[in-house]
Design a protein around this motif. Structure first.
Motif, PDB file in Angstrom:
ATOM      1  N   GLN A   1       0.844  -1.187   0.000  1.00 24.86           N
ATOM      2  CA  GLN A   1       0.000   0.000   0.000  1.00 24.86           C
ATOM      3  C   GLN A   1       0.883   1.241   0.000  1.00 24.86           C
ATOM      4  N   CYS A   2       0.231   2.389  -0.199  1.00 23.53           N
ATOM      5  CA  CYS A   2       0.951   3.647  -0.163  1.00 23.53           C
ATOM      6  C   CYS A   2       0.214   4.599   0.757  1.00 23.53           C
ATOM      7  N   GLY A   3       0.943   5.538   1.319  1.00 24.30           N
ATOM      8  CA  GLY A   3       0.334   6.533   2.209  1.00 24.30           C
ATOM      9  C   GLY A   3       1.227   7.745   2.275  1.00 24.30           C
ATOM     10  N   GLY A   4       0.639   8.902   2.459  1.00 22.23           N
ATOM     11  CA  GLY A   4       1.432  10.118   2.401  1.00 22.23           C
ATOM     12  C   GLY A   4       2.067  10.231   1.026  1.00 22.23           C
ATOM     13  N   SER A   5       1.243  10.047  -0.011  1.00 20.24           N
ATOM     14  CA  SER A   5       1.762   9.972  -1.370  1.00 20.24           C
ATOM     15  C   SER A   5       2.070  11.357  -1.932  1.00 20.24           C
ATOM     16  N   ASP A   6       3.006  11.402  -2.865  1.00 17.72           N
ATOM     17  CA  ASP A   6       3.286  12.619  -3.616  1.00 17.72           C
ATOM     18  C   ASP A   6       3.413  12.232  -5.090  1.00 17.72           C
TER      19      ASP A   6
ATOM     20  N   SER B   1      -4.645  -2.888  -2.897  1.00 15.45           N
ATOM     21  CA  SER B   1      -5.909  -2.557  -2.235  1.00 15.45           C
ATOM     22  C   SER B   1      -6.348  -1.132  -2.542  1.00 15.45           C
ATOM     23  N   GLU B   2      -7.013  -0.483  -1.567  1.00 22.00           N
ATOM     24  CA  GLU B   2      -7.321   0.952  -1.625  1.00 22.00           C
ATOM     25  C   GLU B   2      -8.304   1.284  -2.757  1.00 22.00           C
ATOM     26  N   VAL B   3      -9.578   1.011  -2.509  1.00 22.67           N
ATOM     27  CA  VAL B   3     -10.616   1.155  -3.539  1.00 22.67           C
ATOM     28  C   VAL B   3     -10.592   2.517  -4.231  1.00 22.67           C
ATOM     29  N   THR B   4     -10.590   3.609  -3.423  1.00 25.27           N
ATOM     30  CA  THR B   4     -10.695   4.926  -4.061  1.00 25.27           C
ATOM     31  C   THR B   4      -9.458   5.261  -4.889  1.00 25.27           C
ATOM     32  N   GLU B   5      -8.376   4.497  -4.716  1.00 27.72           N
ATOM     33  CA  GLU B   5      -7.158   4.750  -5.486  1.00 27.72           C
ATOM     34  C   GLU B   5      -7.024   3.845  -6.709  1.00 27.72           C
ATOM     35  N   VAL B   6      -8.012   3.002  -6.935  1.00 26.05           N
ATOM     36  CA  VAL B   6      -8.022   2.248  -8.199  1.00 26.05           C
ATOM     37  C   VAL B   6      -9.298   2.550  -8.981  1.00 26.05           C
TER      38      VAL B   6
ATOM     39  N   GLY C   1      -0.972   6.683 -10.178  1.00 25.75           N
ATOM     40  CA  GLY C   1       0.306   6.415  -9.528  1.00 25.75           C
ATOM     41  C   GLY C   1       0.219   5.304  -8.502  1.00 25.75           C
ATOM     42  N   SER C   2      -0.969   5.074  -7.984  1.00 25.67           N
ATOM     43  CA  SER C   2      -1.158   4.046  -6.954  1.00 25.67           C
ATOM     44  C   SER C   2      -1.243   2.654  -7.577  1.00 25.67           C
ATOM     45  N   ILE C   3      -1.947   2.576  -8.714  1.00 25.43           N
ATOM     46  CA  ILE C   3      -2.190   1.282  -9.357  1.00 25.43           C
ATOM     47  C   ILE C   3      -0.901   0.601  -9.802  1.00 25.43           C
TER      48      ILE C   3
END
Ligand SMILES: [Ca+2]
Ligand SMILES: [Ca+2]
Ligand SMILES: [Ca+2]
Ligand SMILES: [Ca+2]
Ligand SMILES: [Ca+2]
Lengths: 519, 519
Positions: free
Chosen positions: B284-289, B317-322, B382-384
């Motif tokens: 997962q990612c967090g505090g992304s830039d 994971s992270e629904v709103t980020e995919v 960037g998350s996917i």
């Protein structure tokens, strides 16, 4: 009357059920002094029918219909939860508004405690350095820092009782602009202003979180005193992502340096004599049984009246546990405005539950039912009595801070932790918690006095329960005597006497009420 | 190329924007090697227009329209978030289903780690005694007991790494029969079965809570091994309200005795050589830039492909980020069933957010925007990339446990703590976390490898970040080289090498996803 003679309690002359008092319940064939004979065994705390009930008859306790008989119930039977059809919730229109005008109770004067008076007039019962966090991300770092502050700094500031990280799961990964997000945000804001923290505050922030320090504390909203005794217009913020932090220990050092400035100011606080009027008491119940509404809660209700007479503030809460008695509350409101505010809170919660596919009946627990509480109506009647008999002079929405004294309805979920967290935000400096099944509940922020509803619980949990209201059921004490005992204990605990939860350092989590989505 | 020469990155030949790499950003007038000249200053990580854009033109990054120009944007301008109109979310009908058939990547053989093999075939990377709690009420008591277990028992069981109380805010004061309550319940159930806990479990219960031990663990659902090596068909439960508990210390003694039996069994675990196929990695990612999608996440994506080639399991994971890349995912599904399951998860979350009055755009944070991510579409792209390029072979709903290997989409909120908690429940034994802004994130249950997206962060947080993917932006490393480095580090950490979060013992809270109401 000996402990073994059969004993039952009913709350109102119109009640057609009573509850069995004896430990272990009573067997079939038991004959009470007045001749009532049990036709089957009835567990402790459960209801026995005092008359023959036909199918559909109202089953009455607290002079309220707690349900209708699902089938005929002969006199002397166990009125178990399966035999009760629950009535629908009281509609929220056409409620009696401010109809009861209780004769004002005589003022109670001369009672005092030793508290920490704050500059805003509020009074702390403990002297605690609270470290506000904006987001769960920083919790591990704050835990690390708090351990070091306690070990290395606290011993040099003997007037400060404790250091507490105000950790929570809010702050990011949440829909912070959702309509309901104001609830958790104002809760956290107001908790930081709890009287036990002395008007001081410091913040540990990550940097990129949604709940920015400036959003939590808009400029000017939390002035604090600096070590040189001047006033700063905002609380100091340690931001972990700041460029000057190089290496983990630089973050810890920043937190410790900021903490030390706060400790220096807090260490100047001294206990002074304060009138009982400065108490702000949050009352709640958890792990309730049928005795809750017979022993502990009525004793708390008596103490509530004493507090109100003394000019203090008492909050009662737990929406789903007053919902079925809303007519009692609106009629006790001091005015129409207060009554309408209560109705608004009930209506909001009805809708909140409905959106989730449930209703108020989702409140009751397996332990409640095992303890003799058949449904939420019966539970509510026993819960409301904590509020005593004074007029209700104000209403708070979840997370709001008190602005008036007297008896206040602070709307909260019944969840022990959410309710306690919201009462902390409202400004509580003393917490009263009644329990029948037993809970080791405790908070780091405010002392919690725990009141047992039953002798048996008080005996087994002798070093967890602070007051035994079970003596009311056995006849060894009265509601009045336990009420006075509790009132005296409140003054002592407010003055520094430790509760059992404090003795063992039992601390439950802050749990923010977030009715908005996570993201 | 020196660190100070102007540098920009674009992800796809069709992109009409690129991001500025240089620390501190670049000033107006900067001339790139190819002649592109900045007409205004552009902060680090933010976008520069590579061509003249007319109002309404698509702004393209990752070969995807991340927005439309709100007004004309001359070549060389800063494309700030205010200049982008966000496109609506992709409709969930008419999506491409399993249209991409990536050529199977060659198997990767011969990579191993030293793990704790469990009887169910799963493999632990740590050997931890977990104490499951049914309800927040017992947390204070469990904290007290865990401290004593660590001090008095753990030293006698040298093969056991740690003792962890699985504390949470669920269990009572919640609508436990609401339609969505199955999410937190199965999450807690499955967390207790995490491979790092060795198939052992013990429960501390209050007694009257809604989440009864028999509801959390129906009989037979969690067989454990006893100290005498026989199998018990249920985990031992310490119930604080049990009548035989007299006094607080009797509760602590019960917990410690039960813990000791578990420690005896866990102490028999030994690390053995396991193929990389036994890794179950949650990314997962967090505090992304803006660098997240350029450096760390592509490197993770490369490592994901290596893991899948090695036969391991990787969850993203992270629904709103995919959500905004759902068409990329459905097209990569191995079959129609997997694609439809992904669509169902997106649809469920769309509705969940809508009920709360928000949409997917509630995901982005102030830090994201400061870091150059204009909106959720850009963030999602960037998350996917963490998911690499393998076919997606399965989908989990929140709180479900893995049943298949390969690349899995585990639907979770993007909240770091909720996502991590749900990946723990799925059976993760190693956690990869990328961050651009920086977070000290850590879990007590599973090692977390943290990957910095930027050189500057890796340099300042040298003892919190485990891998520096920022070297990809400066040209010192490639996506492939960092991907391989990460893969090797995973094998080392899985074998016992400590991460920085473990070194400092930084532990964030378990946060259960409860889409149902509290009561
Ligand atoms: Ca209650
Ligand atoms: Ca409660
Ligand atoms: Ca904790
Ligand atoms: Ca993310
Ligand atoms: Ca995340």
């Amino acid at each position: 009357m000996t402990a073994s003679s059969p004993r039952r309690i009913h709350m109102h002359e119109n009640d057609n059920v009573a509850i069995v008092v004896n430990d272990g319940g009573l067997p079939a064939g038991t004959v009470f002094a007045d001749g009532l004979t049990l036709v089957e065994g009835v567990p402790q705390g459960h209801k026995v029918a005092l008359v023959d009930l036909a199918q559909g008859d109202a089953v009455i306790r607290y002079n309220v219909t707690i349900g209708r008989a699902a089938k005929a119930i002969p006199k002397g039977s166990w009125v178990s939860e399966q035999l009760l059809d629950m009535p629908p919730a009281r509609e929220l229109d056409n409620l009696p508004i401010a109809t009861v005008k209780p004769a004002p109770l005589p003022p109670l004067e001369g009672y005092t405690f030793q508290g920490y008076r704050n500059e805003d007039g509020s009074v702390g019962t403990r002297n605690i350095l609270a470290i506000t966090t904006t987001v769960q991300c920083v919790s591990g770092v704050v835990d690390f820092a708090v351990k070091r502050i306690k070990a290395e700094l606290l011993p040099r500031y003997p007037n400060v009782d404790d250091v507490v990280g105000l950790e929570h799961t809010y702050g990011c990964g949440v829909a912070i602009d959702a309509p309901n997000a104001m609830v958790p945000i104002r809760t956290l804001h107001n908790i930081s202003k709890n009287p036990n923290f002395g008007g001081q505050a410091m913040v540990v922030s990550l940097g990129c979180e949604k709940l920015q320090p400036t959003r939590l504390f808009p400029k000017g909203s939390i002035p604090i005193r600096k070590a040189d005794n001047t006033i700063a217009d905002e609380a100091p913020v340690v931001c972990l992502q700041d460029n000057h932090h190089v290496g983990f220990m630089s973050m810890i050092d920043s937190i410790m340096q900021t903490a030390e400035q706060q400790l220096e100011v807090l260490n100047r606080r001294q206990r002074v004599t304060c009138p009982a009027a400065d108490l702000v008491v949050g009352v709640q119940c958890g792990g309730s049984d049928a005795f809750s509404g017979v022993t502990a809660n009525p004793a708390v209700g008596f103490a509530t009246d004493l507090l109100v007479r003394a000019g203090a503030t008492v909050m009662f809460s737990e929406v789903t546990e007053v919902r079925d008695g809303i007519d009692q509350l609106t009629s006790r409101a001091v005015n129409e405005e207060v009554a309408q505010a209560m109705i608004r809170e009930m209506d909001w919660y009805d809708n909140y539950l409905k959106r989730g596919g449930v209703d108020r009946s989702a409140n009751t627990t397996p332990g409640n039912k095992k303890g003799g509480l058949s449904n939420i109506v019966e539970k509510a009647m026993g819960s409301i009595v904590k509020s005593g008999s004074s007029p209700i002079s104000g209403v708070l929405s979840p997370g709001e801070k008190l602005t008036t004294k007297g008896l206040i309805y602070a709307a909260t979920p019944a969840s022990d932790f959410i309710c306690g967290t919201l009462q902390l935000a409202a400004g509580m400096n003393l917490h009263i918690f009644t329990t029948g099944r037993g809970t080791p509940y405790g908070l780091a922020e405010v002392p919690v006095i725990k009141v047992a509803t039953r002798d048996d619980l008080a005996r087994r949990w002798h070093d967890l329960m602070d007051v035994n209201a079970g003596r009311i059921a056995t006849g060894e004490a009265t509601i009045e005597s336990v009420g006075w005992e509790l009132f005296q204990l409140m003054l002592d605990v407010a003055s520094g006497k430790k509760t059992w939860a404090e003795h063992w350092k039992l601390h439950n989590a802050l749990v923010l009420f977030n009715p908005a989505p996570v993201t």
